[in-house]
Design a protein around this motif. Structure first.
Motif, mmCIF file in Angstrom:
data_model
loop_
_atom_site.group_PDB
_atom_site.id
_atom_site.type_symbol
_atom_site.label_atom_id
_atom_site.label_comp_id
_atom_site.label_asym_id
_atom_site.label_seq_id
_atom_site.Cartn_x
_atom_site.Cartn_y
_atom_site.Cartn_z
ATOM 1 N N ASP A 145 26.533 72.512 -10.473
ATOM 2 C CA ASP A 145 27.488 71.974 -9.609
ATOM 3 C C ASP A 145 27.315 72.758 -8.391
ATOM 4 O O ASP A 145 27.741 72.253 -7.307
ATOM 5 C CB ASP A 145 29.045 72.332 -10.255
ATOM 6 N N GLU A 146 26.894 74.039 -8.446
ATOM 7 C CA GLU A 146 26.645 74.738 -7.385
ATOM 8 C C GLU A 146 25.356 74.267 -6.530
ATOM 9 O O GLU A 146 25.388 74.105 -5.157
ATOM 10 C CB GLU A 146 26.224 76.163 -7.593
ATOM 11 N N VAL A 147 24.447 73.949 -7.278
ATOM 12 C CA VAL A 147 23.254 73.222 -6.727
ATOM 13 C C VAL A 147 23.798 72.029 -5.839
ATOM 14 O O VAL A 147 23.243 71.503 -4.937
ATOM 15 C CB VAL A 147 22.140 72.726 -7.613
ATOM 16 N N TRP A 148 24.593 71.044 -6.586
ATOM 17 C CA TRP A 148 24.895 69.712 -5.922
ATOM 18 C C TRP A 148 25.891 70.106 -4.793
ATOM 19 O O TRP A 148 25.587 69.234 -3.787
ATOM 20 C CB TRP A 148 25.866 68.996 -6.993
ATOM 21 N N GLN A 149 26.504 70.964 -4.662
ATOM 22 C CA GLN A 149 27.213 71.353 -3.502
ATOM 23 C C GLN A 149 26.374 71.495 -2.397
ATOM 24 O O GLN A 149 26.765 70.929 -1.371
ATOM 25 C CB GLN A 149 28.408 72.706 -3.678
ATOM 26 N N ARG A 150 25.651 72.420 -2.494
ATOM 27 C CA ARG A 150 24.351 72.828 -1.482
ATOM 28 C C ARG A 150 23.780 71.524 -1.359
ATOM 29 O O ARG A 150 23.578 71.386 0.270
ATOM 30 C CB ARG A 150 23.717 73.986 -1.936
ATOM 31 N N GLU A 151 23.304 70.696 -2.068
ATOM 32 C CA GLU A 151 22.497 69.609 -1.697
ATOM 33 C C GLU A 151 23.341 68.543 -0.891
ATOM 34 O O GLU A 151 22.706 67.937 -0.044
ATOM 35 C CB GLU A 151 21.690 68.989 -2.823
ATOM 36 N N TRP A 152 24.406 68.550 -1.483
ATOM 37 C CA TRP A 152 25.274 67.420 -0.856
ATOM 38 C C TRP A 152 25.567 67.949 0.593
ATOM 39 O O TRP A 152 25.659 67.054 1.613
ATOM 40 C CB TRP A 152 26.694 67.152 -1.588
ATOM 41 N N GLU A 153 25.897 69.190 0.847
ATOM 42 C CA GLU A 153 26.158 69.403 2.282
ATOM 43 C C GLU A 153 24.956 69.360 3.137
ATOM 44 O O GLU A 153 25.134 68.661 4.232
ATOM 45 C CB GLU A 153 26.353 71.107 2.196
ATOM 46 N N GLU A 154 23.578 69.688 2.549
ATOM 47 C CA GLU A 154 22.489 69.332 3.382
ATOM 48 C C GLU A 154 22.268 67.879 3.690
ATOM 49 O O GLU A 154 21.887 67.374 4.856
ATOM 50 C CB GLU A 154 21.187 69.870 2.704
ATOM 51 N N ASN A 155 22.412 67.125 2.502
ATOM 52 C CA ASN A 155 22.243 65.702 2.771
ATOM 53 C C ASN A 155 23.218 64.993 3.743
ATOM 54 O O ASN A 155 22.805 64.214 4.712
ATOM 55 C CB ASN A 155 22.574 64.826 1.529
ATOM 56 N N LEU A 156 24.448 65.572 3.774
ATOM 57 C CA LEU A 156 25.563 65.135 4.782
ATOM 58 C C LEU A 156 25.117 65.494 6.294
ATOM 59 O O LEU A 156 25.246 64.572 7.271
ATOM 60 C CB LEU A 156 26.807 65.721 4.424
ATOM 61 N N LEU A 157 24.712 66.641 6.363
ATOM 62 C CA LEU A 157 24.442 67.321 7.557
ATOM 63 C C LEU A 157 22.980 66.503 8.231
ATOM 64 O O LEU A 157 23.102 66.083 9.486
ATOM 65 C CB LEU A 157 24.185 68.861 7.522
ATOM 66 N N ASN A 158 22.248 66.291 7.366
ATOM 67 C CA ASN A 158 21.053 65.627 7.798
ATOM 68 C C ASN A 158 21.239 64.141 8.155
ATOM 69 O O ASN A 158 20.677 63.400 9.157
ATOM 70 C CB ASN A 158 19.867 65.352 6.665
ATOM 71 N N THR A 159 22.428 63.531 7.606
ATOM 72 C CA THR A 159 22.739 62.152 7.658
ATOM 73 C C THR A 159 23.487 62.264 9.263
ATOM 74 O O THR A 159 23.116 61.226 10.047
ATOM 75 C CB THR A 159 23.622 61.644 6.646
ATOM 76 N N ALA A 160 24.170 63.152 9.372
ATOM 77 C CA ALA A 160 24.872 63.072 10.907
ATOM 78 C C ALA A 160 23.844 63.462 12.022
ATOM 79 O O ALA A 160 24.012 62.723 12.826
ATOM 80 C CB ALA A 160 25.970 64.364 10.766
ATOM 81 N N LEU A 161 22.867 64.278 11.591
ATOM 82 C CA LEU A 161 21.795 64.347 12.579
ATOM 83 C C LEU A 161 21.020 63.358 12.731
ATOM 84 O O LEU A 161 20.626 62.905 13.920
ATOM 85 C CB LEU A 161 20.675 65.536 12.214
ATOM 86 N N HIS A 162 20.709 62.566 11.560
ATOM 87 C CA HIS A 162 20.136 61.087 11.909
ATOM 88 C C HIS A 162 20.771 60.240 12.726
ATOM 89 O O HIS A 162 20.096 59.511 13.556
ATOM 90 C CB HIS A 162 19.743 60.624 10.532
#
Length: 223
Positions: A145-162
């Protein structure tokens, strides 16, 4: 603005379309129709890397993580027509986490069963192997779950940047990445790109506001 430690440095591998994390309602309504190729393509483009990274952090090799991605989307395509999402029971983010975690666990169980079958000696053979089966690396529920939270956050930020690609120039976006996300001193950014310090300040301010707005919007839609 806080700087983030890990970013997708090769932006060319991101989808070329203007991908955005869909809202729960619009996403799920489209995915109920398995023939809606556009909806499924956007869903895959947005979330495959998240699922892949979580699988990799769970101890799986590259090919195994790709199998998990494929299995996850096959599982979803078979169940979405009869799926009824209840937002009162949790967010879209939590729902996708549960689905991904279950697919990883199913894959690990299958791998262990296959390995045990391959090691099982024939009745007439003398096996030199131990009876114990080596455990396939796997994270416990809380750790996953901790891994999911970190990866979700990064995926969201990369999407915003894109998403900013259609709103600012490539130079402004590069300045923002170097000055804010890359923690490079502003004077070095100016020298590296051959621009004035004033241009660096302006780009960082303008892109930063757009970036924060996009991140907040995506959080409201998916969390």
């Amino acid at each position: 603005m806080a700087a983030y430690s890990r970013w997708d440095s090769d932006m060319t591998i991101e989808p070329s379309s203007d991908t955005v994390l869909p809202t729960r309602q619009s996403l799920l309504s489209r995915l109920r129709d398995w023939q809606n190729q556009d909806g499924w393509r956007k869903f895959f483009d947005t979330y495959w890397r998240l699922i892949y990274n979580v699988a990799r952090k769970s101890g799986l090799a590259d090919a195994q993580a790709q199998d998990v991605v494929q299995n996850t989307f096959i599982y979803l395509s078979r169940r979405m027509p009869n799926f009824h999402y209840d937002p009162a029971r949790g967010s879209f983010k939590s729902w996708l986490r549960v689905v991904t975690r279950s697919r990883i666990h199913v894959y690990l169980r299958q791998q262990k069963a296959d390995e045990k079958f391959r090691r099982e000696p024939l009745p007439s053979a003398k096996s030199q192997e131990t009876d114990g089966l080596e455990e396939i690396p796997a994270l416990a529920g809380d750790a996953l779950d901790e891994v999911w939270q970190r990866e979700w956050e990064e995926n969201l930020l990369n999407t915003a940047l894109h998403r900013l690609r259609s709103k600012v120039s490539s130079q402004q976006l590069l300045i923002f990445r170097l000055a804010t996300l890359g923690d490079l001193p502003l004077i070095q950014v100016a020298k590296k790109l051959g621009v004035s310090l004033a241009q660096v300040y302006l780009a960082r301010h303008r892109v930063g506001k757009l970036f924060n707005t996009e991140v907040l919007r995506l959080r409201r839609e998916t969390e």
